[in-house]
Motif scaffolding. Structure first.
Motif, PDB file in Angstrom:
ATOM      1  N   ALA A 300      -0.434  12.914 -19.494  1.00  0.00           N
ATOM      2  CA  ALA A 300       0.405  13.825 -18.699  1.00  0.00           C
ATOM      3  C   ALA A 300       1.618  13.100 -18.127  1.00  0.00           C
ATOM      4  O   ALA A 300       2.524  13.740 -17.593  1.00  0.00           O
ATOM      5  CB  ALA A 300      -0.419  14.445 -17.568  1.00  0.00           C
ATOM      6  N   PHE A 301       1.609  11.766 -18.232  1.00  0.00           N
ATOM      7  CA  PHE A 301       2.747  10.978 -17.737  1.00  0.00           C
ATOM      8  C   PHE A 301       2.937   9.805 -18.685  1.00  0.00           C
ATOM      9  O   PHE A 301       1.975   9.146 -19.092  1.00  0.00           O
ATOM     10  CB  PHE A 301       2.478  10.471 -16.315  1.00  0.00           C
ATOM     11  N   ARG A 302       4.190   9.542 -19.039  1.00  0.00           N
ATOM     12  CA  ARG A 302       4.484   8.505 -20.026  1.00  0.00           C
ATOM     13  C   ARG A 302       4.111   7.116 -19.512  1.00  0.00           C
ATOM     14  O   ARG A 302       4.463   6.735 -18.392  1.00  0.00           O
ATOM     15  CB  ARG A 302       5.973   8.515 -20.380  1.00  0.00           C
ATOM     16  N   GLU A 303       3.413   6.383 -20.357  1.00  0.00           N
ATOM     17  CA  GLU A 303       2.976   5.042 -19.979  1.00  0.00           C
ATOM     18  C   GLU A 303       4.168   4.116 -19.773  1.00  0.00           C
ATOM     19  O   GLU A 303       4.200   3.323 -18.827  1.00  0.00           O
ATOM     20  CB  GLU A 303       2.052   4.476 -21.057  1.00  0.00           C
ATOM     21  N   ASP A 304       5.201   4.213 -20.653  1.00  0.00           N
ATOM     22  CA  ASP A 304       6.356   3.312 -20.531  1.00  0.00           C
ATOM     23  C   ASP A 304       7.154   3.600 -19.261  1.00  0.00           C
ATOM     24  O   ASP A 304       7.663   2.686 -18.604  1.00  0.00           O
ATOM     25  CB  ASP A 304       7.262   3.390 -21.765  1.00  0.00           C
ATOM     26  N   LEU A 305       7.227   4.873 -18.853  1.00  0.00           N
ATOM     27  CA  LEU A 305       7.912   5.204 -17.600  1.00  0.00           C
ATOM     28  C   LEU A 305       7.112   4.691 -16.401  1.00  0.00           C
ATOM     29  O   LEU A 305       7.685   4.189 -15.428  1.00  0.00           O
ATOM     30  CB  LEU A 305       8.121   6.717 -17.498  1.00  0.00           C
ATOM     31  N   PHE A 306       5.802   4.808 -16.486  1.00  0.00           N
ATOM     32  CA  PHE A 306       4.936   4.294 -15.411  1.00  0.00           C
ATOM     33  C   PHE A 306       5.176   2.799 -15.197  1.00  0.00           C
ATOM     34  O   PHE A 306       5.379   2.333 -14.073  1.00  0.00           O
ATOM     35  CB  PHE A 306       3.472   4.556 -15.750  1.00  0.00           C
ATOM     36  N   TYR A 307       5.198   2.025 -16.287  1.00  0.00           N
ATOM     37  CA  TYR A 307       5.400   0.586 -16.155  1.00  0.00           C
ATOM     38  C   TYR A 307       6.803   0.263 -15.654  1.00  0.00           C
ATOM     39  O   TYR A 307       7.009  -0.714 -14.933  1.00  0.00           O
ATOM     40  CB  TYR A 307       5.125  -0.117 -17.488  1.00  0.00           C
ATOM     41  N   ARG A 308       7.771   1.082 -16.045  1.00  0.00           N
ATOM     42  CA  ARG A 308       9.142   0.870 -15.584  1.00  0.00           C
ATOM     43  C   ARG A 308       9.255   1.094 -14.073  1.00  0.00           C
ATOM     44  O   ARG A 308      10.002   0.401 -13.382  1.00  0.00           O
ATOM     45  CB  ARG A 308      10.079   1.812 -16.340  1.00  0.00           C
ATOM     46  N   LEU A 309       8.495   2.064 -13.558  1.00  0.00           N
ATOM     47  CA  LEU A 309       8.535   2.384 -12.127  1.00  0.00           C
ATOM     48  C   LEU A 309       7.636   1.478 -11.301  1.00  0.00           C
ATOM     49  O   LEU A 309       7.911   1.206 -10.130  1.00  0.00           O
ATOM     50  CB  LEU A 309       8.117   3.841 -11.900  1.00  0.00           C
ATOM     51  N   ASN A 310       6.567   0.994 -11.910  1.00  0.00           N
ATOM     52  CA  ASN A 310       5.507   0.314 -11.164  1.00  0.00           C
ATOM     53  C   ASN A 310       5.750  -1.196 -11.043  1.00  0.00           C
ATOM     54  O   ASN A 310       4.814  -1.982 -11.089  1.00  0.00           O
ATOM     55  CB  ASN A 310       4.153   0.573 -11.844  1.00  0.00           C
ATOM     56  N   VAL A 311       6.990  -1.601 -10.839  1.00  0.00           N
ATOM     57  CA  VAL A 311       7.302  -3.031 -10.683  1.00  0.00           C
ATOM     58  C   VAL A 311       6.692  -3.545  -9.376  1.00  0.00           C
ATOM     59  O   VAL A 311       5.992  -4.552  -9.349  1.00  0.00           O
ATOM     60  CB  VAL A 311       8.826  -3.266 -10.699  1.00  0.00           C
ATOM     61  N   ILE A 312       6.965  -2.827  -8.287  1.00  0.00           N
ATOM     62  CA  ILE A 312       6.356  -3.148  -6.988  1.00  0.00           C
ATOM     63  C   ILE A 312       5.536  -1.925  -6.557  1.00  0.00           C
ATOM     64  O   ILE A 312       6.084  -0.932  -6.110  1.00  0.00           O
ATOM     65  CB  ILE A 312       7.408  -3.455  -5.906  1.00  0.00           C
ATOM     66  N   PRO A 313       4.211  -1.967  -6.714  1.00  0.00           N
ATOM     67  CA  PRO A 313       3.393  -0.824  -6.304  1.00  0.00           C
ATOM     68  C   PRO A 313       3.013  -0.903  -4.827  1.00  0.00           C
ATOM     69  O   PRO A 313       2.647  -1.968  -4.333  1.00  0.00           O
ATOM     70  CB  PRO A 313       2.145  -0.949  -7.193  1.00  0.00           C
ATOM     71  N   LEU A 314       3.131   0.220  -4.141  1.00  0.00           N
ATOM     72  CA  LEU A 314       2.687   0.325  -2.753  1.00  0.00           C
ATOM     73  C   LEU A 314       1.777   1.538  -2.637  1.00  0.00           C
ATOM     74  O   LEU A 314       2.121   2.617  -3.137  1.00  0.00           O
ATOM     75  CB  LEU A 314       3.873   0.498  -1.802  1.00  0.00           C
ATOM     76  N   VAL A 315       0.635   1.366  -2.013  1.00  0.00           N
ATOM     77  CA  VAL A 315      -0.294   2.489  -1.812  1.00  0.00           C
ATOM     78  C   VAL A 315      -0.436   2.703  -0.304  1.00  0.00           C
ATOM     79  O   VAL A 315      -0.860   1.798   0.426  1.00  0.00           O
ATOM     80  CB  VAL A 315      -1.671   2.197  -2.451  1.00  0.00           C
ATOM     81  N   ILE A 316      -0.056   3.903   0.150  1.00  0.00           N
ATOM     82  CA  ILE A 316      -0.142   4.237   1.574  1.00  0.00           C
ATOM     83  C   ILE A 316      -1.486   4.912   1.838  1.00  0.00           C
ATOM     84  O   ILE A 316      -1.763   5.969   1.255  1.00  0.00           O
ATOM     85  CB  ILE A 316       1.000   5.184   2.003  1.00  0.00           C
ATOM     86  N   PRO A 317      -2.319   4.327   2.681  1.00  0.00           N
ATOM     87  CA  PRO A 317      -3.647   4.920   2.907  1.00  0.00           C
ATOM     88  C   PRO A 317      -3.547   6.214   3.708  1.00  0.00           C
ATOM     89  O   PRO A 317      -2.645   6.372   4.538  1.00  0.00           O
ATOM     90  CB  PRO A 317      -4.387   3.845   3.706  1.00  0.00           C
ATOM     91  N   PRO A 318      -4.468   7.159   3.492  1.00  0.00           N
ATOM     92  CA  PRO A 318      -4.481   8.383   4.302  1.00  0.00           C
ATOM     93  C   PRO A 318      -4.870   8.068   5.740  1.00  0.00           C
ATOM     94  O   PRO A 318      -5.490   7.025   6.015  1.00  0.00           O
ATOM     95  CB  PRO A 318      -5.538   9.250   3.607  1.00  0.00           C
ATOM     96  N   LEU A 319      -4.535   8.954   6.643  1.00  0.00           N
ATOM     97  CA  LEU A 319      -4.771   8.721   8.064  1.00  0.00           C
ATOM     98  C   LEU A 319      -6.262   8.585   8.374  1.00  0.00           C
ATOM     99  O   LEU A 319      -6.644   7.833   9.275  1.00  0.00           O
ATOM    100  CB  LEU A 319      -4.155   9.857   8.889  1.00  0.00           C
ATOM    101  N   ARG A 320      -7.101   9.281   7.622  1.00  0.00           N
ATOM    102  CA  ARG A 320      -8.549   9.209   7.882  1.00  0.00           C
ATOM    103  C   ARG A 320      -9.108   7.808   7.607  1.00  0.00           C
ATOM    104  O   ARG A 320     -10.205   7.470   8.062  1.00  0.00           O
ATOM    105  CB  ARG A 320      -9.293  10.241   7.047  1.00  0.00           C
ATOM    106  N   GLU A 321      -8.355   6.988   6.850  1.00  0.00           N
ATOM    107  CA  GLU A 321      -8.786   5.626   6.549  1.00  0.00           C
ATOM    108  C   GLU A 321      -8.135   4.600   7.471  1.00  0.00           C
ATOM    109  O   GLU A 321      -8.344   3.404   7.305  1.00  0.00           O
ATOM    110  CB  GLU A 321      -8.477   5.290   5.082  1.00  0.00           C
ATOM    111  N   ARG A 322      -7.346   5.061   8.408  1.00  0.00           N
ATOM    112  CA  ARG A 322      -6.701   4.155   9.378  1.00  0.00           C
ATOM    113  C   ARG A 322      -6.742   4.796  10.760  1.00  0.00           C
ATOM    114  O   ARG A 322      -5.729   4.957  11.434  1.00  0.00           O
ATOM    115  CB  ARG A 322      -5.270   3.831   8.948  1.00  0.00           C
TER     116      ARG A 322
END
Length: 451
Positions: A300-322
């Motif tokens: 559903a999403f191009r792998e090559d575009l994912f790698y192009r965007l995912n140079v610096i990945p950041l994951v923001i946790p939901p409020l229930r986990e903080r």
């Protein structure tokens, strides 16, 4: 010396003895002094490195003169101080250069004592400008980071990464549930980066129809399609030199993913209906509330575009986990909304704060922010107690029966409320989250008494 020097000075003159004499006159551990013998060499230097002060002869052999050096220096850094060297008979030219933005001029033969004073004055001005820039940067950081208040170890690690990558041009992919503050983090990256003060353009990819994607992203020429009366720049062009935020990037269709990948990869675009290739230089930050690896696996999403965007990945946790952040966020929002609405400053009772901390916050920080704003405006007294809290937070519904139809209705009502909270009460967005039409949502709101 150059590595420890605070100020960079460039001297441009075709007379080697004069150049060396000026270098010797201002030699200091504080200064990195470079010199070249013509306008062409000066412009090449300026394109490789910024200089705080440029001292250039007005008239020099070759195709480029002091005016060209002045234009290049000021064009690259408006705060660069350019001092013109002029012969006695060309003072009018120096005055013209002052009108073009030169800081000052000095006539030949050069009085070395006067030259030192002029350099010190220019450096003094530059120092004030740099201090002002740093102060503004600190204020921007403070304002932005106030929206990312956190005591949780996870968010502290996120912010450490933000501060590390901000000065670079690396592409960043921010993942997290709706309402977790992805755009705030994106703006913090921009404000702490080298392109701060430049455009910060946000495009909501989920709201772009496939047929208008190219026009919005890359712009169009007049007459390129029905309704294209005027030429229009797309968001890539508008964000040139700054940051382009692709919000909810996973909502882009497969065809448009190809177009986006090409633009990011090649750093150039062509307007719809145009033939001219336009170079664009913008930092790309993308956000999504989906798990992209799963979308890639499902094609559903191009792998090559994912790698192009995912140079610096950041994951923001939901409020229930903080949950440790809920009290400090709440206090921050209380102060902010008291100022915005000119309302009395209020506090939460310990019992009310415990209820807030126990609630799962499906709409995350956005939902908490909306609830606090509502309470600032509607609660009576200086202390907000449990009885002041919205019913869905203070007393979440519990099953009173095992009848399936009753529980389905209860769950449907709760899910609709959560979708409304997550969307900031924007019904079109809530309908989109629920996967139903806006008309159907209005029907269900009336059915559950949520109007």
């Amino acid at each position: 010396m150059a590595g420890n020097s605070r100020y960079r000075i460039l001297i441009v003159d075709d007379e080697v003895n004069l150049r060396q004499g000026l270098i010797d006159a201002i030699e200091s551990p504080e200064f990195q002094v470079d010199s070249v013998d013509c306008g062409e060499a000066a412009i090449q230097r300026l394109r490789r490195q910024a200089y705080h002060v440029v001292v250039t002869d007005l008239r020099m052999p070759g195709a480029l003169d002091g005016y060209d050096v002045l234009k290049e220096a000021k064009g690259r850094d408006a705060d660069s101080h350019v001092i013109m060297i002029t012969a006695y008979g060309t003072i009018d030219g120096a005055v013209e250069a002052m009108k073009m933005g030169a800081y000052d001029f000095i006539t030949k033969p050069i009085d070395i004592k006067h030259f030192r004073v002029l350099i010190q004055k220019a450096i003094g001005n530059v120092g004030l400008i740099l201090e002002n820039r740093e102060l503004k940067k600190r204020l921007r950081v403070r304002e932005t980071l106030c929206e990312i208040v956190s005591h949780s170890a996870t968010m502290k690690r996120v912010m450490e990464t933000v501060m590390q990558v901000s000065p670079t041009s690396a592409t960043v992919l921010i993942q997290g549930e709706s309402g977790t503050g992805k755009e705030v983090v994106a703006r913090a990256i921009h404000e702490n980066g080298n392109n701060r003060g430049k455009p910060f353009i946000t495009v909501n990819c989920g709201a772009l129809p496939e047929t208008l994607f190219e026009s919005e992203m890359f712009g169009h020429e007049a007459g390129s399609f029905t309704g294209a009366i005027h030429q229009k720049k797309g968001v890539f062009e508008l964000s040139h030199g700054g940051t382009l935020l692709l919000d909810e990037v996973t909502e882009i269709s497969e065809k448009n993913q190809v177009d986006l990948l090409r633009a990011i990869q090649e750093g150039e675009i062509t307007r719809v209906g145009g033939v001219k290739t336009i170079k664009v230089d913008a930092r790309i930050i993308a956000t999504t509330n989906k798990h992209i690896p799963k979308l890639v696996a499902e094609r559903a999403f191009r792998e090559d575009l994912f790698y192009r965007l995912n140079v610096i990945p950041l994951v923001i946790p939901p409020l229930r986990e903080r949950k440790e952040d809920i009290p400090v966020l709440t206090e921050t929002f209380l102060r902010d909304f008291a100022l915005i609405h000119a309302a009395p400053t209020k506090t939460f009772s310990p019992d009310a704060m415990n209820v807030l901390a126990d609630y799962p916050w499906p709409g995350n920080i956005r939902q908490l922010r909306n609830v606090v704003e509502r309470l600032v405006l509607t609660s009576r007294g200086e202390k907000i107690d449990v009885g002041d809290l919205p019913l869905e937070i203070a007393a979440p519904e519990r099953p009173q029966t095992y009848r399936l139809t009753d529980n389905v209705k209860r769950l449907e009502r709760e899910i609709i409320q959560r979708a409304l909270a997550e969307s900031g009460n924007r019904r079109e967005k809530a309908a989109q989250l629920l996967g139903i039409s806006l008309r159907n949502l209005h029907y269900k709101l009336r059915q559950h008494g949520l109007y």
